[in-house]
Motif scaffolding. Structure first.
Motif, PDB file in Angstrom:
ATOM      1  N   ALA A 107       0.563  -0.863  -0.068  1.00 40.97           N
ATOM      2  CA  ALA A 107       0.189   0.296  -0.061  1.00 40.97           C
ATOM      3  C   ALA A 107       1.217   1.209  -0.013  1.00 40.97           C
ATOM      4  O   ALA A 107       0.656   1.900  -0.465  1.00 40.97           O
ATOM      5  N   TYR A 108       2.093   1.289   0.361  1.00 43.11           N
ATOM      6  CA  TYR A 108       3.060   2.269   1.106  1.00 43.11           C
ATOM      7  C   TYR A 108       3.271   2.395  -0.141  1.00 43.11           C
ATOM      8  O   TYR A 108       3.593   3.608  -1.434  1.00 43.11           O
ATOM      9  N   VAL A 109       3.759   2.188  -1.485  1.00 43.75           N
ATOM     10  CA  VAL A 109       4.303   2.184  -2.577  1.00 43.75           C
ATOM     11  C   VAL A 109       2.847   2.820  -3.667  1.00 43.75           C
ATOM     12  O   VAL A 109       2.825   3.814  -4.527  1.00 43.75           O
ATOM     13  N   PHE A 110       1.937   2.582  -3.908  1.00 39.19           N
ATOM     14  CA  PHE A 110       0.326   2.520  -4.405  1.00 39.19           C
ATOM     15  C   PHE A 110       0.573   4.006  -3.682  1.00 39.19           C
ATOM     16  O   PHE A 110      -0.631   4.481  -4.655  1.00 39.19           O
ATOM     17  N   ARG A 111       0.615   4.530  -2.675  1.00 40.70           N
ATOM     18  CA  ARG A 111      -0.246   5.958  -2.145  1.00 40.70           C
ATOM     19  C   ARG A 111       0.756   6.563  -3.400  1.00 40.70           C
ATOM     20  O   ARG A 111       0.387   7.577  -2.926  1.00 40.70           O
ATOM     21  N   TRP A 112       1.577   5.835  -3.618  1.00 40.30           N
ATOM     22  CA  TRP A 112       2.773   7.693  -4.392  1.00 40.30           C
ATOM     23  C   TRP A 112       2.899   7.408  -5.448  1.00 40.30           C
ATOM     24  O   TRP A 112       4.437   8.449  -6.442  1.00 40.30           O
ATOM     25  N   TYR A 113       1.999   6.313  -6.189  1.00 42.42           N
ATOM     26  CA  TYR A 113       1.709   6.482  -8.187  1.00 42.42           C
ATOM     27  C   TYR A 113       0.605   5.957  -8.426  1.00 42.42           C
ATOM     28  O   TYR A 113       0.535   4.398  -7.919  1.00 42.42           O
ATOM     29  N   SER A 114       0.464   6.263  -9.836  1.00 48.68           N
ATOM     30  CA  SER A 114      -1.007   6.363  -9.979  1.00 48.68           C
ATOM     31  C   SER A 114      -0.922   5.238 -11.079  1.00 48.68           C
ATOM     32  O   SER A 114      -1.811   4.813 -12.238  1.00 48.68           O
ATOM     33  N   PHE A 115       0.111   4.856 -11.419  1.00 55.21           N
ATOM     34  CA  PHE A 115       0.737   4.088 -12.685  1.00 55.21           C
ATOM     35  C   PHE A 115      -0.343   5.072 -13.958  1.00 55.21           C
ATOM     36  O   PHE A 115      -0.692   3.473 -14.895  1.00 55.21           O
ATOM     37  N   GLY A 116       0.066   5.821 -13.838  1.00 55.12           N
ATOM     38  CA  GLY A 116       0.197   6.404 -15.700  1.00 55.12           C
ATOM     39  C   GLY A 116      -1.890   6.656 -15.399  1.00 55.12           C
ATOM     40  O   GLY A 116      -1.987   7.252 -16.417  1.00 55.12           O
ATOM     41  N   LEU A 117      -2.640   6.723 -14.745  1.00 56.42           N
ATOM     42  CA  LEU A 117      -3.584   7.250 -14.206  1.00 56.42           C
ATOM     43  C   LEU A 117      -3.924   8.910 -14.666  1.00 56.42           C
ATOM     44  O   LEU A 117      -4.423   8.974 -15.071  1.00 56.42           O
ATOM     45  N   SER A 118      -3.142   9.302 -13.775  1.00 54.24           N
ATOM     46  CA  SER A 118      -2.742  10.510 -13.748  1.00 54.24           C
ATOM     47  C   SER A 118      -2.565  11.520 -14.788  1.00 54.24           C
ATOM     48  O   SER A 118      -2.875  12.808 -15.727  1.00 54.24           O
ATOM     49  N   SER A 119      -1.147  10.720 -15.235  1.00 57.64           N
ATOM     50  CA  SER A 119      -0.873  11.603 -16.537  1.00 57.64           C
ATOM     51  C   SER A 119      -1.500  10.939 -17.398  1.00 57.64           C
ATOM     52  O   SER A 119      -1.024  11.863 -19.084  1.00 57.64           O
ATOM     53  N   GLY A 120      -2.675   9.965 -17.309  1.00 51.29           N
ATOM     54  CA  GLY A 120      -3.364   9.712 -18.940  1.00 51.29           C
ATOM     55  C   GLY A 120      -4.643  11.129 -18.845  1.00 51.29           C
ATOM     56  O   GLY A 120      -5.784  10.851 -19.202  1.00 51.29           O
ATOM     57  N   GLY A 121      -4.618  11.715 -17.773  1.00 47.23           N
ATOM     58  CA  GLY A 121      -5.897  13.259 -17.720  1.00 47.23           C
ATOM     59  C   GLY A 121      -6.836  11.974 -17.649  1.00 47.23           C
ATOM     60  O   GLY A 121      -8.112  13.447 -17.069  1.00 47.23           O
ATOM     61  N   ASP A 122      -6.983  10.731 -16.325  1.00 46.09           N
ATOM     62  CA  ASP A 122      -8.504  10.406 -16.302  1.00 46.09           C
ATOM     63  C   ASP A 122      -8.400  10.468 -14.573  1.00 46.09           C
ATOM     64  O   ASP A 122      -7.812  10.341 -13.555  1.00 46.09           O
ATOM     65  N   ALA A 123      -9.272  11.890 -13.857  1.00 51.75           N
ATOM     66  CA  ALA A 123      -9.396  12.266 -12.738  1.00 51.75           C
ATOM     67  C   ALA A 123     -10.140  11.555 -11.962  1.00 51.75           C
ATOM     68  O   ALA A 123      -9.152  11.219 -10.667  1.00 51.75           O
ATOM     69  N   THR A 124     -11.336  11.491 -12.958  1.00 46.80           N
ATOM     70  CA  THR A 124     -12.182  10.334 -11.790  1.00 46.80           C
ATOM     71  C   THR A 124     -11.483   9.275 -11.068  1.00 46.80           C
ATOM     72  O   THR A 124     -11.379   8.684  -9.824  1.00 46.80           O
ATOM     73  N   ALA A 125     -10.778   7.787 -12.124  1.00 52.72           N
ATOM     74  CA  ALA A 125      -9.997   7.178 -11.611  1.00 52.72           C
ATOM     75  C   ALA A 125      -8.673   7.430 -11.394  1.00 52.72           C
ATOM     76  O   ALA A 125      -8.252   6.532 -10.184  1.00 52.72           O
ATOM     77  N   THR A 126      -8.133   8.890 -10.875  1.00 54.40           N
ATOM     78  CA  THR A 126      -6.909   8.783 -10.105  1.00 54.40           C
ATOM     79  C   THR A 126      -7.605   9.034  -8.776  1.00 54.40           C
ATOM     80  O   THR A 126      -6.773   8.739  -8.249  1.00 54.40           O
ATOM     81  N   TRP A 127      -8.650   9.577  -8.729  1.00 57.50           N
ATOM     82  CA  TRP A 127      -9.122   9.544  -7.501  1.00 57.50           C
ATOM     83  C   TRP A 127      -9.073   8.218  -6.901  1.00 57.50           C
ATOM     84  O   TRP A 127      -9.096   8.076  -5.786  1.00 57.50           O
ATOM     85  N   LEU A 128     -10.235   7.600  -7.285  1.00 56.90           N
ATOM     86  CA  LEU A 128     -10.521   6.156  -6.700  1.00 56.90           C
ATOM     87  C   LEU A 128      -9.504   5.330  -6.310  1.00 56.90           C
ATOM     88  O   LEU A 128      -9.237   5.059  -5.997  1.00 56.90           O
ATOM     89  N   TRP A 129      -7.797   5.691  -7.609  1.00 52.92           N
ATOM     90  CA  TRP A 129      -6.915   4.849  -7.223  1.00 52.92           C
ATOM     91  C   TRP A 129      -6.601   5.110  -5.818  1.00 52.92           C
ATOM     92  O   TRP A 129      -5.815   4.835  -4.565  1.00 52.92           O
ATOM     93  N   TYR A 130      -6.271   6.390  -5.353  1.00 55.34           N
ATOM     94  CA  TYR A 130      -5.472   7.310  -4.687  1.00 55.34           C
ATOM     95  C   TYR A 130      -6.189   6.892  -3.440  1.00 55.34           C
ATOM     96  O   TYR A 130      -6.171   6.789  -1.949  1.00 55.34           O
ATOM     97  N   LEU A 131      -8.207   6.756  -3.505  1.00 52.44           N
ATOM     98  CA  LEU A 131      -8.834   6.085  -2.463  1.00 52.44           C
ATOM     99  C   LEU A 131      -8.291   5.040  -1.672  1.00 52.44           C
ATOM    100  O   LEU A 131      -7.993   4.817  -0.781  1.00 52.44           O
ATOM    101  N   PHE A 132      -8.468   4.857  -2.549  1.00 51.37           N
ATOM    102  CA  PHE A 132      -7.987   2.540  -2.345  1.00 51.37           C
ATOM    103  C   PHE A 132      -6.536   2.692  -2.041  1.00 51.37           C
ATOM    104  O   PHE A 132      -7.265   1.793  -0.681  1.00 51.37           O
TER     105      PHE A 132
END
Length: 521
Positions: A107-132
C-alpha cells in the motif's frame, strides 16, 4: 566511576542491569521505526503531492482523507476488540505485526504512484486509485498499530517502567521519522544534498518518478522493524484466557463504558486538541511555505531543524516525568508550542527574506521543542488509564483504551485534511498558482487562518486541559494494589475517607458503582 554509574541509573529510574531495562524496551519499540516513521513523510508531503504533482484540487484531495478517516473510525475499534479476544501462544497482540506488514508495504508504494492514471488525464480513476491505496494503507496500519499499542501494559506493568518504554519508543519514532525523511529528501532532490538543503524546487507533475522512488525505498525500509519486534518481543501466551463474543451492540457499549472513566475523558480531551493543532499546522505548512513565505527551497532544512528541536525535548521530558509527574512536562513546554505557532502571523509575502528566515527558524524550534511536552503527557498517561478502567469494570481492555490513541491521531488527521482542503478552496487557493504575489488578500488570510490562527487556539486549549489531569505515581500504585487484592481475595475493604475521595475523583465514579467494590460470588 561505579558510583557515577549508579547515580546515573538512579536519575533514570533504572533498577538492576541497564541491559535488562533497555533490551526489552528496544525489542518492543523497534516496530515504532515503521509505526512512527511511515506516516511522517505522508503527513509532510502527500497532500501536496496530490495537489501539485497529480493535479488534484485541495478539496478532492481532502475528500480522500475524509472517507479514509471515516473508515478508520470503524476499523480501529473493531481491531481493538479483535486483539482483546485473540488467543494464541504468541499472545493477544504480537501476531498482528506479521499479519499486517506485507499489505502495508504494498500500500505504501501505491500511495505514491497511480501507474499512468494521472498522466493520462483520467481524474476520476486517479481519485479512486488514491482512495483505494489510502484505505489499504490505513487498514494494514491499524492491523499492526492497535495491537502493538495495546501490548504495552502487558509487557511493562509498572508505573515508571512504562515511561522508560515510552522514552525508547520516542527514540525509535525519531529514528523512523528522520531516516524516512532523509530518504525522501534525497529522492526528491535527485540525490543532491545541496539541492535538498538549500534549493528544493517547488513540486510539479514532472516529479512523478521521484515520488514513486520515495514509495519504493520507504516500503522496503519499513518492512523489517515489525518483523524483528515480533520475534524479539516477549508477550505471555493468551491461550486459555476467557473470550467474549463480538457484536456491534457490544462494541458500542464498550466505548460508551470507557467514557465513564474520568481519567480517560481527560486523556481524550488532551489528545483531541493536541492532534487537532498539529494536523492543522502540518497539513497547511507546504501551502504556507510556497504561497505566503516563498521559502519552500528551505523546507527540508527547516524540517531537519524541527526534528532536532523535537528530539532535544525528550531527555528533559523524561526527567520531568521522573521527578515531577507525568503531566508537568506538558505544563512547562506547552506554552512554547503556542508561542512558536503564533510567531508565523508576522510573515507576509512582502517581508524581508532575512526576517522571514529568522521567524520561521525560531518558530520551528519553539513549536517542535514545545509540542514534545504535551505529546509526552498523552503518550505516558495512556497505559495508566487501562488500570483505572479495570478498577471500574473488572476487565483488562487494553485494546479498547489503546484504540483511541491511534483512532484519533489518524482520523483527526484525515478529517482536518478535508477541512483544510475545503477551506483553502473556499478562500480561493489554486495549487497551480503558487507565487505569493499572485495570491489575493482573501487567499492569504485563508492560508494564515489554517496555518497560524487555528493551530494556536487549539494548542492553547490542549495546554490548559493538561491541568485537569491529577493522577500521580502514588495514586496509580494504590490502584494497582487494590486490583491485585480484589483478584486474590475476592473483595476489597472500603478505603479510608481521604483515599476514597481521591479514587472517586480519578475515576469519576462512586465507590459503590465500581467493580472494585463488589464481592466475588
Amino acid at each position: 566511576m561505579a558510583n557515577l554509574g549508579e547515580k546515573i541509573k538512579d536519575i533514570l529510574g533504572i533498577e538492576g542491569e541497564v541491559k535488562n531495562t533497555l533490551i526489552p524496551a528496544c525489542n518492543y519499540t523497534c516496530a515504532n521505526i515503521t509505526l512512527g516513521g511511515a506516516g511522517y513523510v505522508l503527513n509532510q508531503f502527500h497532500q501536496q503531492f496530490l495537489a501539485y504533482v497529480e493535479g488534484m484540487g485541495t478539496r478532492d484531495a481532502g475528500k480522500i482523507s475524509l472517507i479514509n478517516g471515516l473508515w478508520d473510525a470503524f476499523n480501529d475499534p473493531v481491531m481493538g476488540m479483535i486483539t482483546d479476544r485473540t488467543r494464541t501462544k504468541y499472545g493477544r497482540h504480537r501476531p498482528y505485526l506479521i499479519i499486517g506488514i506485507i499489505p502495508f508495504a504494498i500500500a505504501y508504494v501505491f500511495r505514491w504512484y497511480s501507474f499512468g492514471l494521472s498522466s493520462g488525464g483520467d481524474a476520476t480513476a486517479t481519485w479512486l486509485w488514491y482512495l483505494f491505496s489510502a484505505v489499504l494503507y490505513s487498514t494494514s496500519y491499524t492491523v499492526m498499530s492497535i495491537p502493538h499499542t495495546a501490548m504495552l501494559p502487558q509487557i511493562a506493568p509498572h508505573y515508571f517502567q512504562r515511561t522508560q518504554f515510552r522514552i525508547v519508543e520516542y527514540a525509535m519514532n525519531s529514528v523512523g521519522q528522520i531516516s524516512s525523511y532523509l530518504f525522501a529528501a534525497l529522492a526528491l532532490s535527485g540525490f543532491s544534498v545541496k539541492t535538498a538543503l538549500t534549493a528544493l524546487p517547488n513540486p510539479t507533475p514532472d516529479d512523478r518518478g521521484k515520488y514513486l522512488l520515495v514509495g519504493v525505498i520507504l516500503s522496503l525500509w519499513f518492512l523489517w522493524p515489525p518483523i524483528l519486534s515480533f520475534f524479539k518481543c516477549k508477550e505471555p501466551s493468551s491461550l486459555g484466557q476467557p473470550k467474549d463474543k463480538i457484536n456491534f451492540r457490544f462494541l458500542f457499549n464498550e466505548y460508551k463504558l470507557v467514557f465513564k472513566n474520568r481519567s480517560f475523558r481527560q486523556y481524550f480531551i488532551i489528545t483531541l486538541f493536541y492532534a487537532l493543532s498539529k494536523n492543522f499546522y502540518h497539513i497547511t505548512d507546504q501551502y504556507f511555505m510556497i504561497s505566503v513565505a516563498d521559502m519552500y527551497k528551505l523546507f527540508i532544512s527547516l524540517n531537519i531543524i524541527s526534528g532536532i528541536a523535537e528530539f532535544s525535548g525528550a531527555p528533559l521530558n523524561y526527567l520531568l516525568v521522573r521527578y515531577k509527574g507525568k503531566a508537568f512536562c506538558g505544563k512547562l513546554l506547552g506554552p512554547l508550542m503556542v508561542c512558536g505557532l503564533f510567531l508565523n502571523i508576522f510573515i507576509s509575502p512582502t517581508s524581508a527574506q532575512g526576517f522571514k528566515t529568522a521567524i520561521i527558524i525560531l518558530s520551528a524550534i519553539l513549536y517542535n521543542f514545545g509540542f514534545s511536552g504535551p505529546g509526552f503527557v498523552a503518550e505516558n498517561i495512556q497505559p495508566d488509564i487501562t488500570d483505572v478502567d479495570e478498577m471500574i469494570t473488572g476487565r483488562r481492555r487494553e485494546g479498547v483504551v489503546a484504540t483511541f490513541r491511534t483512532l484519533f491521531s489518524k482520523t483527526i488527521a484525515s478529517v482536518i485534511s478535508y477541512v483544510v482542503g475545503a477551506a483553502l478552496e473556499l478562500f480561493g487557493y489554486n495549487p497551480q498558482i503558487q507565487a505569493p504575489s499572485l495570491q489575493s488578500p482573501k487567499t492569504l488570510f485563508g492560508l494564515r487562518f489554517n496555518f497560524v490562527i487555528m493551530p494556536t487556539v487549539l494548542a492553547l486549549i490542549c495546554v490548559l486541559s493538561i491541568y485537569s489531569y491529577t493522577m500521580n505515581k502514588k495514586d496509580h500504585e494504590y490502584i494497582k494494589e487494590l486490583i491485585k487484592e480484589r483478584h486474590e481475595k475476592g473483595f476489597v475493604e472500603k478505603p479510608a475517607p481521604e483515599k476514597l475521595v481521591r479514587l472517586e475523583k480519578i475515576t469519576g465514579q462512586k465507590w459503590e458503582n465500581m467493580w472494585i467494590s463488589s464481592k466475588e460470588g
